[in-house]
Write a protein that holds these residues in place. Structure first.
Motif, PDB file in Angstrom:
ATOM      1  N   TYR A  64       0.845  -1.193   0.000  1.00 41.56           N
ATOM      2  CA  TYR A  64       0.000   0.000   0.000  1.00 41.56           C
ATOM      3  C   TYR A  64       0.876   1.237   0.000  1.00 41.56           C
ATOM      4  CZ  TYR A  64       0.957  -0.442   5.011  1.00 41.56           C
ATOM      5  OH  TYR A  64       1.576  -0.598   6.223  1.00 41.56           O
ATOM      6  N   VAL A  65       0.281   2.344  -0.414  1.00 38.81           N
ATOM      7  CA  VAL A  65       0.982   3.623  -0.472  1.00 38.81           C
ATOM      8  C   VAL A  65       0.283   4.592   0.466  1.00 38.81           C
ATOM      9  CG1 VAL A  65       1.639   5.567  -1.946  1.00 38.81           C
ATOM     10  CG2 VAL A  65       1.709   3.229  -2.856  1.00 38.81           C
ATOM     11  N   TYR A  66       1.068   5.191   1.338  1.00 40.03           N
ATOM     12  CA  TYR A  66       0.554   6.238   2.228  1.00 40.03           C
ATOM     13  C   TYR A  66       0.933   7.596   1.663  1.00 40.03           C
ATOM     14  CZ  TYR A  66      -1.072   4.113   6.642  1.00 40.03           C
ATOM     15  OH  TYR A  66      -1.782   3.475   7.612  1.00 40.03           O
ATOM     16  N   GLU A  67      -0.004   8.536   1.775  1.00 42.18           N
ATOM     17  CA  GLU A  67       0.265   9.935   1.449  1.00 42.18           C
ATOM     18  C   GLU A  67       0.221  10.735   2.739  1.00 42.18           C
ATOM     19  OE1 GLU A  67      -1.454  13.728  -1.136  1.00 42.18           O
ATOM     20  OE2 GLU A  67      -2.448  11.777  -1.292  1.00 42.18           O
ATOM     21  N   VAL A  68       1.216  11.585   2.936  1.00 43.62           N
ATOM     22  CA  VAL A  68       1.243  12.457   4.110  1.00 43.62           C
ATOM     23  C   VAL A  68       0.251  13.587   3.868  1.00 43.62           C
ATOM     24  CG1 VAL A  68       2.649  14.015   5.523  1.00 43.62           C
ATOM     25  CG2 VAL A  68       3.628  11.865   4.646  1.00 43.62           C
ATOM     26  N   VAL A  69      -0.748  13.702   4.751  1.00 43.05           N
ATOM     27  CA  VAL A  69      -1.777  14.730   4.584  1.00 43.05           C
ATOM     28  C   VAL A  69      -1.660  15.847   5.632  1.00 43.05           C
ATOM     29  CG1 VAL A  69      -3.407  13.219   3.383  1.00 43.05           C
ATOM     30  CG2 VAL A  69      -3.512  13.393   5.878  1.00 43.05           C
ATOM     31  N   GLU A  70      -0.918  15.584   6.702  1.00 46.96           N
ATOM     32  CA  GLU A  70      -0.657  16.613   7.708  1.00 46.96           C
ATOM     33  C   GLU A  70       0.666  16.286   8.383  1.00 46.96           C
ATOM     34  OE1 GLU A  70      -2.715  18.637  11.694  1.00 46.96           O
ATOM     35  OE2 GLU A  70      -3.775  17.069  10.609  1.00 46.96           O
ATOM     36  N   PHE A  71       1.507  17.310   8.542  1.00 48.72           N
ATOM     37  CA  PHE A  71       2.778  17.099   9.223  1.00 48.72           C
ATOM     38  C   PHE A  71       3.177  18.374   9.938  1.00 48.72           C
ATOM     39  CE2 PHE A  71       7.583  16.654   8.972  1.00 48.72           C
ATOM     40  CZ  PHE A  71       7.654  15.811  10.073  1.00 48.72           C
ATOM     41  N   ILE A  72       3.214  18.285  11.257  1.00 51.82           N
ATOM     42  CA  ILE A  72       3.694  19.381  12.096  1.00 51.82           C
ATOM     43  C   ILE A  72       4.882  18.812  12.856  1.00 51.82           C
ATOM     44  CG2 ILE A  72       3.141  21.033  13.924  1.00 51.82           C
ATOM     45  CD1 ILE A  72       0.129  20.535  13.176  1.00 51.82           C
ATOM     46  N   GLN A  73       6.082  19.214  12.434  1.00 47.89           N
ATOM     47  CA  GLN A  73       7.319  18.672  13.010  1.00 47.89           C
ATOM     48  C   GLN A  73       7.249  18.649  14.536  1.00 47.89           C
ATOM     49  OE1 GLN A  73      10.358  18.471  10.802  1.00 47.89           O
ATOM     50  NE2 GLN A  73      11.415  17.392  12.420  1.00 47.89           N
ATOM     51  N   GLY A  74       7.529  17.487  15.108  1.00 45.48           N
ATOM     52  CA  GLY A  74       7.582  17.348  16.555  1.00 45.48           C
ATOM     53  C   GLY A  74       6.234  17.291  17.254  1.00 45.48           C
ATOM     54  N   GLN A  75       5.129  17.336  16.477  1.00 43.36           N
ATOM     55  CA  GLN A  75       3.799  17.317  17.083  1.00 43.36           C
ATOM     56  C   GLN A  75       2.881  16.252  16.510  1.00 43.36           C
ATOM     57  OE1 GLN A  75       1.835  21.142  17.241  1.00 43.36           O
ATOM     58  NE2 GLN A  75       3.783  22.201  17.525  1.00 43.36           N
ATOM     59  N   LYS A  76       2.786  16.215  15.168  1.00 43.71           N
ATOM     60  CA  LYS A  76       1.755  15.371  14.564  1.00 43.71           C
ATOM     61  C   LYS A  76       2.121  14.982  13.136  1.00 43.71           C
ATOM     62  CE  LYS A  76      -3.277  15.443  14.013  1.00 43.71           C
ATOM     63  NZ  LYS A  76      -4.466  16.295  14.137  1.00 43.71           N
ATOM     64  N   LEU A  77       1.792  13.728  12.796  1.00 40.08           N
ATOM     65  CA  LEU A  77       1.930  13.223  11.439  1.00 40.08           C
ATOM     66  C   LEU A  77       0.677  12.430  11.116  1.00 40.08           C
ATOM     67  CD1 LEU A  77       3.451  12.417   8.820  1.00 40.08           C
ATOM     68  CD2 LEU A  77       4.528  10.580  10.134  1.00 40.08           C
TER      69      LEU A  77
END
Length: 153
Positions: A64-77
């Motif tokens: 499967y392929v995941y797409e990053v839809v939200e990324f806040i360094q050090g907080q949330k992925l």
């Protein structure tokens, strides 16, 4: 609908935990079921990044392929399957418990389809067990690295 959230406290600073966990190259080390991760877009990790994973789950090979839809360094992925047999969203969050400890949460939610739909009544407990194993493994890796860092001084 599957919606599983697990968490763990790791004796390692937030920046170390989040950097390690958010790096797809590390996933095969701490995810029990993930066998490989391959970048389909360039590094570094950012919104829109695509990563192909190969895993084994319920005795079956999954790609499967995941797409990053939200990324806040050090907080949330937050990643969603862009392609694969089981529409899934995976969320990591990190919170400093204090300067030396980090709370990490791992949440998976989605709707099983096809073959995996047969197992949907059992999916949440199975995923919860797997997630707990994964979090224990990342804790072990990061806490061992912390011990190794201290012994090098």
């Amino acid at each position: 609908m599957v919606n599983v959230m697990t968490e763990i406290i790791i004796r390692s600073p937030l920046d170390k935990v989040s950097e390690y966990a958010a790096n797809p190259d590390n996933a095969p080390e701490w995810y029990v079921n993930i066998k490989s991760a391959e970048w389909q877009t360039g590094k570094p990790l950012t919104i829109g990044s695509h990563i192909a994973f190969n895993a084994q789950f319920l005795g079956r090979q999954l790609a499967y392929v995941y797409e990053v839809v939200e990324f806040i360094q050090g907080q949330k992925l937050v990643m969603k399957t862009a392609d694969g047999p089981f529409p899934m969203e995976t969320t990591y969050t990190w919170e400093a418990y204090d300067e030396n400890f980090t709370r990490m949460t791992l949440r998976n939610k989605g709707n099983p389809t096809g073959f995996s739909k047969i197992f949907s009544p059992f999916m949440s407990p199975i995923m919860r067990r797997a997630n707990k194993k994964d979090l224990k493994k990342i804790k072990e890796i990061l806490e061992k690295n912390k011990t190794n860092d201290r012994t090098k001084m």
